[in-house]
Design a protein around this motif. Structure first.
Motif, mmCIF file in Angstrom:
data_model
loop_
_atom_site.group_PDB
_atom_site.id
_atom_site.type_symbol
_atom_site.label_atom_id
_atom_site.label_comp_id
_atom_site.label_asym_id
_atom_site.label_seq_id
_atom_site.Cartn_x
_atom_site.Cartn_y
_atom_site.Cartn_z
ATOM 1 N N LEU A 39 0.857 -1.196 0.000
ATOM 2 C CA LEU A 39 0.000 0.000 0.000
ATOM 3 C C LEU A 39 0.886 1.236 0.000
ATOM 4 O O LEU A 39 1.867 1.308 0.752
ATOM 5 C CB LEU A 39 -0.905 0.005 1.226
ATOM 6 C CG LEU A 39 -2.037 -1.033 1.240
ATOM 7 C CD1 LEU A 39 -2.769 -1.004 2.580
ATOM 8 C CD2 LEU A 39 -3.010 -0.784 0.103
ATOM 9 N N ARG A 41 0.664 5.587 -0.018
ATOM 10 C CA ARG A 41 -0.194 6.752 0.105
ATOM 11 C C ARG A 41 0.031 7.695 -1.071
ATOM 12 O O ARG A 41 1.164 8.102 -1.349
ATOM 13 C CB ARG A 41 0.064 7.483 1.420
ATOM 14 C CG ARG A 41 -0.960 8.593 1.715
ATOM 15 C CD ARG A 41 -0.761 9.169 3.088
ATOM 16 N NE ARG A 41 -1.010 8.175 4.137
ATOM 17 C CZ ARG A 41 -2.228 7.836 4.568
ATOM 18 N NH1 ARG A 41 -3.298 8.400 4.029
ATOM 19 N NH2 ARG A 41 -2.362 6.952 5.525
ATOM 20 N N GLU A 54 -4.825 9.177 -0.209
ATOM 21 C CA GLU A 54 -5.379 7.864 0.103
ATOM 22 C C GLU A 54 -4.400 6.767 -0.281
ATOM 23 O O GLU A 54 -3.518 6.968 -1.112
ATOM 24 C CB GLU A 54 -6.704 7.677 -0.639
ATOM 25 C CG GLU A 54 -6.595 7.775 -2.152
ATOM 26 C CD GLU A 54 -7.942 7.556 -2.825
ATOM 27 O OE1 GLU A 54 -8.657 6.624 -2.431
ATOM 28 O OE2 GLU A 54 -8.268 8.336 -3.753
ATOM 29 N N LYS A 55 -4.561 5.616 0.341
ATOM 30 C CA LYS A 55 -3.658 4.497 0.080
ATOM 31 C C LYS A 55 -4.118 3.709 -1.133
ATOM 32 O O LYS A 55 -5.295 3.389 -1.261
ATOM 33 C CB LYS A 55 -3.566 3.586 1.305
ATOM 34 C CG LYS A 55 -2.830 4.225 2.476
ATOM 35 C CD LYS A 55 -2.665 3.247 3.615
ATOM 36 C CE LYS A 55 -1.847 3.855 4.745
ATOM 37 N NZ LYS A 55 -1.665 2.891 5.881
ATOM 38 N N LYS A 56 -3.148 3.414 -2.005
ATOM 39 C CA LYS A 56 -3.430 2.643 -3.212
ATOM 40 C C LYS A 56 -2.581 1.372 -3.191
ATOM 41 O O LYS A 56 -1.429 1.374 -2.737
ATOM 42 C CB LYS A 56 -3.070 3.463 -4.464
ATOM 43 C CG LYS A 56 -3.865 4.753 -4.619
ATOM 44 C CD LYS A 56 -5.298 4.486 -5.046
ATOM 45 C CE LYS A 56 -6.012 5.788 -5.384
ATOM 46 N NZ LYS A 56 -7.420 5.551 -5.807
ATOM 47 N N ARG A 57 -3.154 0.293 -3.704
ATOM 48 C CA ARG A 57 -2.409 -0.956 -3.816
ATOM 49 C C ARG A 57 -1.487 -0.891 -5.033
ATOM 50 O O ARG A 57 -1.917 -0.590 -6.137
ATOM 51 C CB ARG A 57 -3.377 -2.120 -3.956
ATOM 52 C CG ARG A 57 -2.742 -3.482 -4.184
ATOM 53 C CD ARG A 57 -1.935 -3.958 -2.992
ATOM 54 N NE ARG A 57 -2.725 -4.113 -1.787
ATOM 55 C CZ ARG A 57 -2.238 -4.554 -0.628
ATOM 56 N NH1 ARG A 57 -0.931 -4.845 -0.542
ATOM 57 N NH2 ARG A 57 -3.008 -4.660 0.426
ATOM 58 N N VAL A 58 -0.181 -1.121 -4.810
ATOM 59 C CA VAL A 58 0.795 -1.049 -5.894
ATOM 60 C C VAL A 58 1.697 -2.296 -5.839
ATOM 61 O O VAL A 58 1.771 -2.995 -4.834
ATOM 62 C CB VAL A 58 1.679 0.221 -5.791
ATOM 63 C CG1 VAL A 58 0.835 1.477 -5.910
ATOM 64 C CG2 VAL A 58 2.485 0.235 -4.490
ATOM 65 N N PHE A 90 1.245 5.891 -9.666
ATOM 66 C CA PHE A 90 1.301 5.881 -8.199
ATOM 67 C C PHE A 90 2.703 5.573 -7.654
ATOM 68 O O PHE A 90 2.933 5.663 -6.458
ATOM 69 C CB PHE A 90 0.321 4.856 -7.626
ATOM 70 C CG PHE A 90 -1.117 5.104 -7.998
ATOM 71 C CD1 PHE A 90 -1.604 6.390 -8.144
ATOM 72 C CD2 PHE A 90 -1.982 4.043 -8.205
ATOM 73 C CE1 PHE A 90 -2.928 6.617 -8.480
ATOM 74 C CE2 PHE A 90 -3.300 4.250 -8.538
ATOM 75 C CZ PHE A 90 -3.781 5.548 -8.686
#
Length: 347
Positions: A39, A41, A54-58, A90
């Motif tokens: 995750l 941010r 916001e947190k993104k899955r990478v 991201f």
């Protein structure tokens, strides 16, 4: 630890416990390249908004600069500079990122493992494959016995008919109960027996066991469970209590090894220490076992390459070695020696 992929250039691992995360601190080193799903941010481009994003899955690949085990959070924090990742919008190469590795999550390392790292990984993988422990919960009335490997397997349930209302038959019935339980434990091919339960029944049984089966009693460690039912076994599996017990067993073995070494030193026995002396013993096939501090084996230590090569030689000879955690009390007691060998014969 589960190794889902392993070749000369990379290894993909899935830790399954806090102990596995601790093992990874000895395998992941500064300068390694590591990748995982993580995750990150991402700040909102809307300047009118004051939130931190916001947190993104990478999916991210980093060059490792710091590794730390956050034991209370049950995660391994691997921090470094981003080399690549996706989605690209991201993930910016050159920025810093921390991968939080938790039990059940895969981490891929792109490196050639040295002897120390191979030994740590092999031991962690073996823990998953073998029966790790025999678990028993008991009270005055009955006992449950189970095996723990990658799952919990119930072995048997034994009931006690001992009643304090029958003073004449109480002792005989209790002896029969303890005898049946002992026979069940002797059939389990494990090195660690965890005995737990409410009240004093477990302590009474262990004292009984010490008098009649001292070799079995020496493999027993105690833990707390509020009930002698299946829920008591499940209680042992929750919250890391069992991991602490099994890890404690390893520390006991480390202590025993260091005490044997110290005893031989004090009596001028079959022992040597210091890198050159131990190397000479290994080359002469006189080393029965080698003790070595993990500080000597870690990358960054000027003797790490030679020390790892020495362990490779011990393994090729079919010999054994014990790697001592330099931060444990046993490791600290051994700190001034760094490396030693218990000898088969004098050189």
């Amino acid at each position: 630890m589960k190794a889902v992929h392993r070749d000369k250039e990379s290894v993909s691992l899935v830790p399954e416990s806090l102990e596995d995360l601790w093992a990874l601190t000895k395998i992941v080193a500064e300068g390694d390249e590591a990748s995982a799903s993580s995750l990150r941010r991402v700040k909102n481009l809307d300047l009118a908004r004051s939130d931190s994003g916001e947190k993104k899955r990478v999916r991210v690949r980093i060059r490792v600069e710091r590794v730390e085990l956050a034991e209370n959070a049950n995660k391994l924090r691997v921090t470094g500079v981003i080399l690549s990742g996706e989605p690209e919008e991201f993930v910016q190469a050159g920025e810093y990122h921390t991968i939080d590795v938790e039990p059940g999550e895969k981490l891929t390392l792109y490196k050639q493992l040295n002897a120390f790292e191979k030994a740590e990984l092999d031991e962690a993988v073996k823990r998953r494959k073998r029966v790790r422990a025999c678990l028993t919960v008991l009270d005055e009335h009955h006992a449950l016995v189970a095996q723990l490997s990658d799952r919990l397997k119930f072995v048997c349930e034994i009931s006690s008919y001992a009643s304090k209302r029958d003073p004449k038959g109480f002792a005989a019935a209790k002896t029969e109960f303890y005898g049946q339980l002992t026979q069940a434990l002797k059939q389990q091919e494990v090195e660690t027996f965890v005995i737990a339960g409410p009240g004093f029944a477990k302590d009474d049984f262990i004292e009984w066991l010490k008098q009649r089966e001292p070799s079995l009693a020496a493999k027993v460690v105690t833990a707390h469970a509020s009930t002698a039912e299946k829920s008591g076994l499940n209680e042992l599996l929750k919250g890391g209590s069992l991991e602490r017990v099994v890890a404690g067993k390893r520390l006991q073995e480390d202590y025993a090894a260091v005490e044997e070494f110290m005893k031989r030193v004090s009596k001028g026995g079959l022992v040597c220490y210091g890198f050159e002396e131990v190397k000479r013993a290994v080359e002469a096939r006189a080393a029965d076992g080698v003790l070595i501090s993990d500080a000597l084996l870690r990358r960054g230590n000027p003797f790490a390459r030679e020390a790892n090569a020495l362990l490779d030689a011990v393994k090729r000879q079919g010999g054994s070695f014990r790697i001592l955690d330099s931060q444990s009390e046993a490791g600290l007691e051994f700190e001034s020696f760094k490396i030693a060998a218990l000898l088969r014969y004098r050189l």
